[in-house]
Design a protein around this motif. Sequence first.
Motif, PDB file in Angstrom:
ATOM      1  N   ASN A  33       0.849  -1.042  -0.288  1.00  9.01           N
ATOM      2  CA  ASN A  33      -0.150  -0.240  -0.520  1.00  9.01           C
ATOM      3  C   ASN A  33       0.297   1.293  -0.484  1.00  9.01           C
ATOM      4  OD1 ASN A  33      -2.289  -1.601  -0.320  1.00  9.01           O
ATOM      5  ND2 ASN A  33      -2.336  -1.903   2.051  1.00  9.01           N
ATOM      6  N   ASP A  34       1.861   1.368  -1.127  1.00  9.28           N
ATOM      7  CA  ASP A  34       3.059   2.491   0.010  1.00  9.28           C
ATOM      8  C   ASP A  34       2.860   3.604  -1.577  1.00  9.28           C
ATOM      9  OD1 ASP A  34       4.560   0.657   1.124  1.00  9.28           O
ATOM     10  OD2 ASP A  34       5.909   0.110   0.580  1.00  9.28           O
ATOM     11  N   LYS A  35       2.893   4.522  -0.886  1.00 16.38           N
ATOM     12  CA  LYS A  35       2.675   5.659  -2.232  1.00 16.38           C
ATOM     13  C   LYS A  35       3.469   5.716  -3.138  1.00 16.38           C
ATOM     14  CE  LYS A  35       1.419  10.962  -2.528  1.00 16.38           C
ATOM     15  NZ  LYS A  35       1.410  11.826  -1.343  1.00 16.38           N
ATOM     16  N   ARG A  36       3.109   5.936  -4.399  1.00 14.67           N
ATOM     17  CA  ARG A  36       3.556   5.581  -5.421  1.00 14.67           C
ATOM     18  C   ARG A  36       4.376   7.024  -6.168  1.00 14.67           C
ATOM     19  NH1 ARG A  36       1.533   0.657  -9.938  1.00 14.67           N
ATOM     20  NH2 ARG A  36       1.617  -1.018  -7.939  1.00 14.67           N
ATOM     21  N   PRO A  37       5.356   7.180  -6.798  1.00 16.66           N
ATOM     22  CA  PRO A  37       5.727   8.201  -6.488  1.00 16.66           C
ATOM     23  C   PRO A  37       5.385   8.533  -8.652  1.00 16.66           C
ATOM     24  CG  PRO A  37       7.694   6.532  -7.278  1.00 16.66           C
ATOM     25  CD  PRO A  37       7.065   6.237  -6.401  1.00 16.66           C
ATOM     26  N   GLN A  38       5.179   9.462  -8.904  1.00 19.37           N
ATOM     27  CA  GLN A  38       5.070  10.363 -10.244  1.00 19.37           C
ATOM     28  C   GLN A  38       6.198  10.436 -10.470  1.00 19.37           C
ATOM     29  OE1 GLN A  38       0.975   9.523 -11.076  1.00 19.37           O
ATOM     30  NE2 GLN A  38       0.689   8.946  -9.081  1.00 19.37           N
ATOM     31  N   ILE A  39       6.010  10.207 -11.787  1.00 18.93           N
ATOM     32  CA  ILE A  39       6.930  10.667 -12.805  1.00 18.93           C
ATOM     33  C   ILE A  39       6.273  11.202 -14.001  1.00 18.93           C
ATOM     34  CG2 ILE A  39       9.013   9.597 -14.290  1.00 18.93           C
ATOM     35  CD1 ILE A  39       9.328   6.936 -11.558  1.00 18.93           C
ATOM     36  N   LEU A  40       7.780  12.485 -14.709  1.00 18.91           N
ATOM     37  CA  LEU A  40       7.121  12.866 -16.024  1.00 18.91           C
ATOM     38  C   LEU A  40       8.087  12.743 -16.461  1.00 18.91           C
ATOM     39  CD1 LEU A  40       5.308  15.170 -17.357  1.00 18.91           C
ATOM     40  CD2 LEU A  40       6.010  16.773 -15.813  1.00 18.91           C
ATOM     41  N   LEU A  41       8.419  12.394 -17.596  1.00 17.87           N
ATOM     42  CA  LEU A  41       9.308  12.096 -18.408  1.00 17.87           C
ATOM     43  C   LEU A  41       9.091  13.246 -19.507  1.00 17.87           C
ATOM     44  CD1 LEU A  41       9.508   8.352 -19.552  1.00 17.87           C
ATOM     45  CD2 LEU A  41      10.886   9.866 -17.607  1.00 17.87           C
ATOM     46  N   VAL A  42      10.094  14.213 -19.766  1.00 19.87           N
ATOM     47  CA  VAL A  42      10.446  15.510 -20.561  1.00 19.87           C
ATOM     48  C   VAL A  42      11.435  14.508 -22.140  1.00 19.87           C
ATOM     49  CG1 VAL A  42      10.434  17.470 -21.286  1.00 19.87           C
ATOM     50  CG2 VAL A  42       9.235  17.184 -19.157  1.00 19.87           C
ATOM     51  N   GLY A  43      10.845  14.933 -23.214  1.00 19.94           N
ATOM     52  CA  GLY A  43      11.597  14.780 -24.165  1.00 19.94           C
ATOM     53  C   GLY A  43      12.036  16.184 -24.847  1.00 19.94           C
ATOM     54  N   SER A  44      13.209  16.263 -25.119  1.00 19.52           N
ATOM     55  CA  SER A  44      13.688  17.301 -25.568  1.00 19.52           C
ATOM     56  C   SER A  44      14.940  17.091 -26.541  1.00 19.52           C
ATOM     57  CB  SER A  44      14.381  18.351 -24.506  1.00 19.52           C
ATOM     58  OG  SER A  44      14.710  19.274 -25.354  1.00 19.52           O
ATOM     59  N   PHE A  45      14.816  18.246 -27.473  1.00 21.58           N
ATOM     60  CA  PHE A  45      15.976  17.677 -28.802  1.00 21.58           C
ATOM     61  C   PHE A  45      16.743  18.717 -27.900  1.00 21.58           C
ATOM     62  CE2 PHE A  45      12.689  21.711 -29.938  1.00 21.58           C
ATOM     63  CZ  PHE A  45      13.975  22.543 -30.299  1.00 21.58           C
ATOM     64  N   HIS A  46      18.615  18.769 -28.547  1.00 19.23           N
ATOM     65  CA  HIS A  46      18.874  18.810 -28.301  1.00 19.23           C
ATOM     66  C   HIS A  46      19.424  20.559 -28.836  1.00 19.23           C
ATOM     67  CE1 HIS A  46      20.801  15.975 -26.450  1.00 19.23           C
ATOM     68  NE2 HIS A  46      21.606  14.899 -27.288  1.00 19.23           N
ATOM     69  N   PHE A  47      19.258  21.960 -27.752  1.00 23.46           N
ATOM     70  CA  PHE A  47      19.005  23.204 -27.910  1.00 23.46           C
ATOM     71  C   PHE A  47      20.547  23.344 -28.605  1.00 23.46           C
ATOM     72  CE2 PHE A  47      16.099  24.176 -24.335  1.00 23.46           C
ATOM     73  CZ  PHE A  47      15.094  23.587 -25.330  1.00 23.46           C
ATOM     74  N   ASN A  48      21.475  23.313 -27.747  1.00 20.87           N
ATOM     75  CA  ASN A  48      22.994  23.598 -27.968  1.00 20.87           C
ATOM     76  C   ASN A  48      23.633  22.755 -29.582  1.00 20.87           C
ATOM     77  OD1 ASN A  48      23.106  20.613 -27.048  1.00 20.87           O
ATOM     78  ND2 ASN A  48      24.918  21.586 -25.862  1.00 20.87           N
ATOM     79  N   TYR A  49      22.526  21.999 -30.463  1.00 24.60           N
ATOM     80  CA  TYR A  49      23.593  20.993 -31.365  1.00 24.60           C
ATOM     81  C   TYR A  49      24.325  20.458 -31.440  1.00 24.60           C
ATOM     82  CZ  TYR A  49      18.940  23.327 -33.063  1.00 24.60           C
ATOM     83  OH  TYR A  49      17.782  23.615 -32.869  1.00 24.60           O
ATOM     84  N   SER A  50      25.696  19.398 -29.931  1.00 26.70           N
ATOM     85  CA  SER A  50      26.453  19.347 -30.391  1.00 26.70           C
ATOM     86  C   SER A  50      26.880  18.788 -31.355  1.00 26.70           C
ATOM     87  CB  SER A  50      26.606  18.247 -29.351  1.00 26.70           C
ATOM     88  OG  SER A  50      26.034  17.730 -29.424  1.00 26.70           O
ATOM     89  N   GLY A  51      26.071  18.364 -32.170  1.00 28.96           N
ATOM     90  CA  GLY A  51      27.015  17.659 -33.463  1.00 28.96           C
ATOM     91  C   GLY A  51      26.623  16.511 -33.337  1.00 28.96           C
ATOM     92  N   ARG A  52      26.692  15.503 -32.450  1.00 26.53           N
ATOM     93  CA  ARG A  52      27.828  14.275 -31.950  1.00 26.53           C
ATOM     94  C   ARG A  52      26.693  13.220 -32.447  1.00 26.53           C
ATOM     95  NH1 ARG A  52      28.990  14.485 -25.603  1.00 26.53           N
ATOM     96  NH2 ARG A  52      29.745  12.804 -25.963  1.00 26.53           N
ATOM     97  N   ASP A  53      25.230  13.365 -33.101  1.00 26.59           N
ATOM     98  CA  ASP A  53      24.355  12.541 -33.128  1.00 26.59           C
ATOM     99  C   ASP A  53      24.440  12.392 -34.626  1.00 26.59           C
ATOM    100  OD1 ASP A  53      22.943  12.132 -30.715  1.00 26.59           O
ATOM    101  OD2 ASP A  53      21.659  14.047 -31.052  1.00 26.59           O
ATOM    102  N   THR A  54      23.476  11.096 -34.838  1.00 30.71           N
ATOM    103  CA  THR A  54      24.684  11.061 -36.457  1.00 30.71           C
ATOM    104  C   THR A  54      23.439  11.675 -37.071  1.00 30.71           C
ATOM    105  OG1 THR A  54      24.584   8.538 -36.085  1.00 30.71           O
ATOM    106  CG2 THR A  54      23.723   9.026 -37.964  1.00 30.71           C
ATOM    107  N   HIS A  55      22.005  12.156 -36.776  1.00 31.46           N
ATOM    108  CA  HIS A  55      21.899  13.143 -37.684  1.00 31.46           C
ATOM    109  C   HIS A  55      22.196  14.320 -37.118  1.00 31.46           C
ATOM    110  CE1 HIS A  55      18.323  15.095 -39.653  1.00 31.46           C
ATOM    111  NE2 HIS A  55      18.123  15.559 -38.576  1.00 31.46           N
ATOM    112  N   LYS A  56      22.375  14.838 -38.220  1.00 32.49           N
ATOM    113  CA  LYS A  56      23.059  16.802 -38.072  1.00 32.49           C
ATOM    114  C   LYS A  56      21.749  18.073 -38.331  1.00 32.49           C
ATOM    115  CE  LYS A  56      27.409  15.408 -36.881  1.00 32.49           C
ATOM    116  NZ  LYS A  56      26.678  13.986 -37.459  1.00 32.49           N
TER     117      LYS A  56
END
Length: 228
Positions: A33-56
């Motif tokens: 009966n423990d209270k379960r934590p609520q989790i919010l996942l927020v997906g984002s793109f990279h604001f700084n465009y580091s260039g480390r991903d295959t897609h540029k």
Amino acid sequence: MKTYLTYTFILFSACLFAQNSNYLDLDKILVQNDKRPQILLVGSFHFNYSGRDTHKTKTEDRIDIMSEKRQKELEELLEYIARFKPTKIAVEAGRNTGYLHWRLKDSKTGEDKLRASETDQIGLRLMDRFKLDTIYGVNDFSYLTRRNYKRSKDELPPQNYLDSLFVEHHYDGTDKISNRYKSSLKAQDKFFAQNTLLESFSHLNSDIALKRNFGSYISGGYFMSEGQ
């Protein structure tokens, strides 16, 4: 054929066992009966465009998160996320996030500035807003696992199997699915450039975007690149 038969079997098995409702509910033992934590996942793109991903992202489709226009949009986005009232924040960063604490502190004293990354612009700013004393890094660096494996003193590992796990996968083929994924990523870049941050995040975190963008990973590891 083997892959097709395997997938078919898995789908058939899932349907078959889903019909059986007589199962052991382990949560009655583990969670009780423990209270379960609520989790919010927020997906984002990279604001700084580091260039480390295959897609540029093309230069003309990149946003300037530090511009006055985007900073106003960022406030709108932060207000929206803040409704969740987070008590803990985890970001895509190394496990030792002490340097993030110092950067936030220095930004408040004027010794440094928050950088053009979603970690700083969203994570640290929300941390400051809710007066949290800790931010958690939850990034996993696959290249470290690969490096440690290569340095292993064990002379008799199953080389072929392990090598296949750590090979670099780049989804840059010319087949139909590859081309469609490339087109979808380019379309998303243009969407981000032409719409507000809140609208972009609403798209990124929609069911269809989450499913299809994750599909790029399982179809060919499109985003994987050296150093990630």
